[in-house]
Design a protein around this motif. Structure first.
Motif, short mmCIF file in Angstrom:
data_model
loop_
_atom_site.label_atom_id
_atom_site.label_comp_id
_atom_site.label_asym_id
_atom_site.label_seq_id
_atom_site.Cartn_x
_atom_site.Cartn_y
_atom_site.Cartn_z
N GLN A 37 0.82 -1.21 0.00
CA GLN A 37 0.00 0.00 0.00
C GLN A 37 0.85 1.26 0.00
O GLN A 37 0.56 2.24 -0.69
N TYR A 38 1.92 1.24 0.81
CA TYR A 38 2.81 2.39 0.92
C TYR A 38 4.18 1.92 0.44
O TYR A 38 5.03 1.51 1.23
N SER A 39 4.37 1.97 -0.87
CA SER A 39 5.50 1.30 -1.50
C SER A 39 6.86 1.79 -1.00
O SER A 39 7.86 1.09 -1.13
N ALA A 40 6.90 2.98 -0.40
CA ALA A 40 8.18 3.50 0.08
C ALA A 40 8.60 2.88 1.41
O ALA A 40 9.72 3.04 1.85
N HIS A 41 7.67 2.16 2.09
CA HIS A 41 7.95 1.60 3.40
C HIS A 41 8.78 0.32 3.31
O HIS A 41 8.58 -0.51 2.43
N ARG A 42 9.69 0.16 4.27
CA ARG A 42 10.42 -1.09 4.47
C ARG A 42 10.36 -1.42 5.96
O ARG A 42 11.31 -1.20 6.71
N PRO A 43 9.22 -1.94 6.44
CA PRO A 43 9.03 -2.10 7.89
C PRO A 43 9.72 -3.33 8.46
O PRO A 43 9.86 -4.36 7.79
N ARG A 44 10.10 -3.20 9.74
CA ARG A 44 10.56 -4.32 10.53
C ARG A 44 9.80 -4.29 11.85
O ARG A 44 9.72 -3.25 12.49
N PHE A 45 9.25 -5.45 12.23
CA PHE A 45 8.45 -5.52 13.44
C PHE A 45 9.29 -6.04 14.59
O PHE A 45 10.24 -6.80 14.40
N ALA A 46 8.92 -5.65 15.82
CA ALA A 46 9.63 -6.08 17.02
C ALA A 46 8.62 -6.49 18.08
O ALA A 46 7.46 -6.09 18.05
N SER A 77 10.49 1.55 10.40
CA SER A 77 10.51 1.48 8.95
C SER A 77 11.34 2.62 8.37
O SER A 77 11.25 3.76 8.84
N TRP A 78 12.14 2.30 7.39
CA TRP A 78 12.82 3.33 6.60
C TRP A 78 11.97 3.57 5.37
O TRP A 78 11.50 2.64 4.71
N THR A 79 11.72 4.83 5.05
CA THR A 79 10.88 5.14 3.90
C THR A 79 11.64 6.00 2.90
O THR A 79 12.44 6.86 3.28
N GLU A 80 11.37 5.76 1.66
CA GLU A 80 11.87 6.62 0.59
C GLU A 80 11.02 7.89 0.55
O GLU A 80 9.97 7.97 1.19
N PRO A 81 11.44 8.92 -0.17
CA PRO A 81 10.63 10.14 -0.27
C PRO A 81 9.22 9.83 -0.77
O PRO A 81 9.05 9.04 -1.71
N TRP A 94 1.47 5.50 19.37
CA TRP A 94 2.29 6.65 19.01
C TRP A 94 3.11 6.37 17.76
O TRP A 94 3.39 5.22 17.41
N TYR A 95 3.48 7.44 17.09
CA TYR A 95 4.45 7.43 15.99
C TYR A 95 5.64 8.31 16.39
O TYR A 95 5.49 9.25 17.19
N HIS A 96 6.77 8.02 15.80
CA HIS A 96 7.93 8.89 15.91
C HIS A 96 8.60 8.93 14.54
O HIS A 96 8.95 7.89 13.99
N TRP A 97 8.73 10.15 13.99
CA TRP A 97 9.30 10.31 12.65
C TRP A 97 10.60 11.09 12.76
O TRP A 97 10.71 12.04 13.54
N ARG A 98 11.58 10.71 11.94
CA ARG A 98 12.84 11.44 11.89
C ARG A 98 13.25 11.66 10.45
O ARG A 98 13.28 10.72 9.65
N VAL A 99 13.55 12.91 10.13
CA VAL A 99 14.06 13.30 8.81
C VAL A 99 15.34 14.09 9.05
O VAL A 99 15.29 15.24 9.50
N ARG A 113 2.43 15.31 8.92
CA ARG A 113 2.49 15.10 7.47
C ARG A 113 3.77 14.38 7.11
O ARG A 113 4.86 14.75 7.55
N PHE A 114 3.63 13.34 6.27
CA PHE A 114 4.81 12.66 5.76
C PHE A 114 5.67 13.64 4.98
O PHE A 114 5.18 14.40 4.15
N HIS A 115 6.98 13.59 5.23
CA HIS A 115 7.91 14.47 4.55
C HIS A 115 8.22 13.92 3.16
O HIS A 115 8.07 12.73 2.90
N ASN A 116 8.64 14.81 2.26
CA ASN A 116 9.03 14.37 0.93
C ASN A 116 10.53 14.12 0.85
O ASN A 116 11.16 14.31 -0.18
N SER A 117 11.11 13.70 1.98
CA SER A 117 12.50 13.27 2.07
C SER A 117 12.52 11.90 2.72
O SER A 117 11.53 11.48 3.33
N PRO A 118 13.63 11.17 2.62
CA PRO A 118 13.70 9.88 3.32
C PRO A 118 13.44 10.05 4.81
O PRO A 118 13.90 11.00 5.43
N MET A 119 12.67 9.12 5.39
CA MET A 119 12.28 9.20 6.79
C MET A 119 12.56 7.88 7.50
O MET A 119 12.55 6.82 6.87
#
Length: 332
Positions: A37-46, A77-81, A94-99, A113-119
């Motif tokens: 669904q969100y092709s930029a996602h590369r998730p890892r679960f813990a 998850s590491w995401t592409e732009p 909760w979410y935590h985002w880092r760009v 809002r999702f950033h248009n840079s790798p997150m």
């Protein structure tokens, strides 16, 4: 499970709405669903998969997408732009985002809002609502309201500009969730979905930092002659049943969107959008007069046909314009 209400769209004036839902307790299936669904996602679960819950319900209506997600495990998850506009409203967890060096923590009730840079995206036991729209659509709406050209438009931050704006987005997100739940009755109507997409774009421009907020002073639009307004009014009358925009009307009339806005204000005392809505209300009024309630006609169906997804708001506008409830006109 994918469903669509496109059958019969050509004969009913409705447009297809694509709905898809995956609910599983299998972390591997959840992993693949998120990546699809969100092709930029590369998730890892813990953490433990015991009692794991996952649900992703998506609704796609043209350029507008509305998703609901439930994910009970911890994840990173590491995401592409991300090329489009995507905003999240956290209901639980909760979410935590880092760009780069910028970080955004999203506790329950927060929006971002999702950033248009790798997150780098982390979440835990989350329930959230997602709103998606093409950035091009937002840029077109921005161009009708400012002198920022669509090609120069961009969002500039992940967090809302204020707590009040965050609450405004949370309210809109909840409203869209309700519309998605009744997609066959609301988003399937082209006028309603066009109105909602414009409302989402307009709200996004007010809530999240973007180039329209930092643009320098520009002079007002040049004076537009009354003949242009007459052409615009004629075009609206001829295309009332279509999901036309201010930018489209302006292009047909050979002026800029801001010039058309100023001309309508000067010569008619209203905006083009307000005039269009008045014309559609008049068409709904005619339909109510001509309809046969014994044949199954209803106020709600006629309201949806002319762009009102909320029957209460339609009834309020109708009463102000015609002095009585629409149900009285239908039964007359």
């Amino acid at each position: 499970m994918r469903t669509g209400d496109g059958a019969g769209a050509a004969t009913t004036g409705r447009a297809p709405v694509i709905r898809d839902e995956v609910a599983t307790r299998d972390p591997d299936l959840a992993h693949h669903t998120i990546a699809a669904q969100y092709s930029a996602h590369r998730p890892r679960f813990a953490g433990s998969a015991l009692g794991f819950r996952f649900r992703l319900a998506t609704t796609q209506a043209g350029e507008l997408g509305v998703d609901q997600i439930v994910h009970s495990m911890d994840a990173r998850s590491w995401t592409e732009p991300y090329s489009g506009f995507l905003a999240v409203h956290v209901r639980r967890g909760w979410y935590h985002w880092r760009v780069g060096r910028d970080e955004l923590a999203l506790p329950p009730g927060a929006v971002g809002r999702f950033h248009n840079s790798p997150m780098i995206v982390q979440w835990s036991d989350v329930t959230a609502s997602v709103v998606r729209l093409s950035t091009a659509h937002v840029a077109r709406v921005a161009a009708t309201r400012t002198d920022v050209a669509a090609a120069d438009f961009r969002f500039e931050g992940m967090a809302p500009v204020s707590a009040a704006m965050a609450r405004a987005w949370a309210g809109l997100s909840a409203f869209l969730d309700a519309q998605a739940a009744a997609a066959g009755e609301t988003l399937a109507h082209p006028l309603i979905r066009a109105s909602l997409a414009e409302h989402v774009a307009t709200t996004a421009l007010a809530v999240f930092p973007n180039t329209t907020m930092t643009a320098g002073y520009v002079p007002g639009p040049r004076r537009v002659e009354p003949a242009v307004v007459r052409r615009a009014v004629a075009y609206i009358e001829a295309h009332t049943a279509e999901p036309i925009s201010v930018a489209q009307i302006a292009q047909v009339c050979g002026v800029g969107p801001r010039g058309l806005q100023a001309a309508f204000a000067r010569h008619l005392g209203v905006s083009p959008t307000t005039h269009l809505r008045r014309v559609r209300l008049d068409r709904a009024h005619r339909d109510l007069i001509d309809a046969d309630p014994t044949g199954g006609a209803s106020v709600a169906a006629i309201a949806r046909r002319w762009g009102w997804g909320n029957p209460g708001r339609f009834a309020e506008a109708y009463r102000r314009a015609y002095g009585r409830p629409p149900s009285h006109t239908l039964r007359a």
